[in-house]
Design an enzyme around this catalytic site. Structure first.
Site, PDB file in Angstrom:
ATOM      1  CE1 TYR A 180       8.187   5.288  13.777  1.00 50.47           C
ATOM      2  CE2 TYR A 180       7.422   7.446  13.066  1.00 50.47           C
ATOM      3  CZ  TYR A 180       8.278   6.380  12.935  1.00 50.47           C
ATOM      4  OH  TYR A 180       9.227   6.386  11.956  1.00 50.47           O
ATOM      5  CE  LYS A 212       6.873  40.368  11.807  1.00 55.00           C
ATOM      6  NZ  LYS A 212       6.751  41.259  12.970  1.00 55.00           N
TER       7      LYS A 212
END
Ligand code: PLP
Length: 374
Positions: free
Chosen positions: A268, A47
């Site tokens: 940042y 999956k």
């Protein structure tokens, strides 16, 4: 500031694209490790695109190494495996947008049914017989038919014969990752109870399956007639009891490289300042590619055979790496994770740095990271 790259280095070169390379030999090796622990057939669970490693690639490697079944979440994933040439039985168990009964019948995809309502829908939709596994709740309260509704589920299954063919009974272990068989006792008892009830209801013979990777590797009482192995195929043992092999290598290029004097603010917010004169590399993967934005100190990548720390904030498309006295030119290939160990981080280390589990690391890799197969 001394630029690392001089004007002479203008030769046009394409950089190594960020790439996740799946290692089928590692999948095969991991399957062998599971085979050493179990004596029942193995369902390879692929999956979430084979836990991010490529569903068809992982499925084929597992089947080649001896897996006899495949497992996925929904019928569409199973059909894609059929289209890729895989012929072993495939079970799908969640089908969040409902079951395409015609596709299931046409492609011989087994459907897990976890409630009388789901079974009623399937019986109503099935023109041709659909193979069904009765999914019983074995103590998780996350899908699976609760005990009180078993009689109705079994009654419907009998009544629906011809449209549905019951071939399996499944449960799921809520606490196998603890690696302690005591944590599985209640679920094992409930699974036995379910098996016996299904046989008493005249719905046999059925294949009974309960365990996933952790149960398969740590508790023989959970094995029943088959085990469903997903994480283990790609090198993740949720119980952390068995050393498995990472089944992918994630590489990315250094896109920018420069000297940085002491006290340079990085990224940042300037959350990191270089302590001493150093070199900084920008590596071209960020949180949009699946690098966790929240990282504990210690996170790093391999460049030039050494682990170097990630410094400052993780950006959308890039991270900054402090390589100390070593300068690596643009185009140098960094390894985000891989199976080697040592300087090369493992998926498990990334999970710790992100305060998460390895599953989220491998299933979170973004679409612009190219995929390849070794
Ligand atoms: C994902 C899943 C598995 C595989 O679990 P792993 O721990 O990854 O091996 C097995 N069964 C069900 C129902 C699952 O959803």
């Amino acid at each position: 500031m001394i630029p690392l790259l001089t004007r002479e280095s203008t030769a046009r070169t394409r950089l190594h694209a960020p790439t996740l390379q799946t290692l089928p030999a590692a999948v095969a090796e991991n399957l062998r490790r599971v085979q050493e622990a179990v004596s029942v057939p193995i369902m390879a669970v692929v999956k979430a695109d084979g836990y991010g490693h490529g569903a068809a690639t992982v499925a084929q490697a597992a089947v080649d190494a001896g897996a006899e079944w495949l497992g996925v979440t929904e019928v569409a994933e199973a059909v894609a495996l059929r289209d890729a040439g895989l012929t072993v039985p495939i079970l799908s168990w969640l089908n969040p947008s409902g079951v395409d009964a015609a596709a299931a019948a046409a492609h011989r995809i087994d459907i897990a049914v976890g409630s009388p309502g789901e079974l009623r829908e399937l019986i109503a939709d099935a023109d041709e017989p659909v193979r069904v596994h009765l999914h019983l709740d074995t103590g998780m309260a996350r899908g699976g038919c609760p005990l009180e509704e078993w009689p109705e589920l079994f009654r419907l299954a009998r009544a629906g014969r011809g449209r549905v063919e019951v071939v399996g009974v499944m449960g799921h272990l809520p606490r196998a990752d603890e690696g302690d068989p005591v944590a599985n006792t209640a679920a094992v008892l409930r699974m036995r109870q379910g098996r016996d009830a299904v046989l008493r209801a005249g719905l046999g013979p059925v294949i009974v399956h309960l365990a996933a990777t952790a149960g398969a590797l740590t508790d023989p009482a959970t094995h029943f007639g088959m085990v469903r192995i997903g994480a283990g195929l790609v090198g993740i043992d949720p119980s952390e009891r068995t050393a498995l092999t990472g089944a992918a290598r994630w590489t990315a290029p250094v896109v920018h490289s420069a000297f940085a004097p002491a006290s340079t603010a990085v990224g940042y917010g300037g959350t990191h300042h270089t302590e001493v004169d150093t070199h900084l590399c920008v590596v071209g993967v960020g949180y949009a590619d699946g690098i966790p934005r929240e990282l504990r100190p210690g996170a790093g990548v391999e460049i030039g055979g050494t682990r170097h720390p990630i410094v400052g904030r993780v950006s959308m498309d890039q991270i900054v790496v402090d390589t100390g006295s070593a300068a690596f030119p643009r185009g140098t290939v960094a390894t985000v994770f891989g199976p080697e160990g040592g300087a090369v981080p493992s998926v498990q280390e990334w999970a710790r740095w992100a305060d998460s589990i390895p599953h989220t690391v491998v299933t979170g890799i973004g679409p612009r990271v190219q995929r390849s197969v070794a």
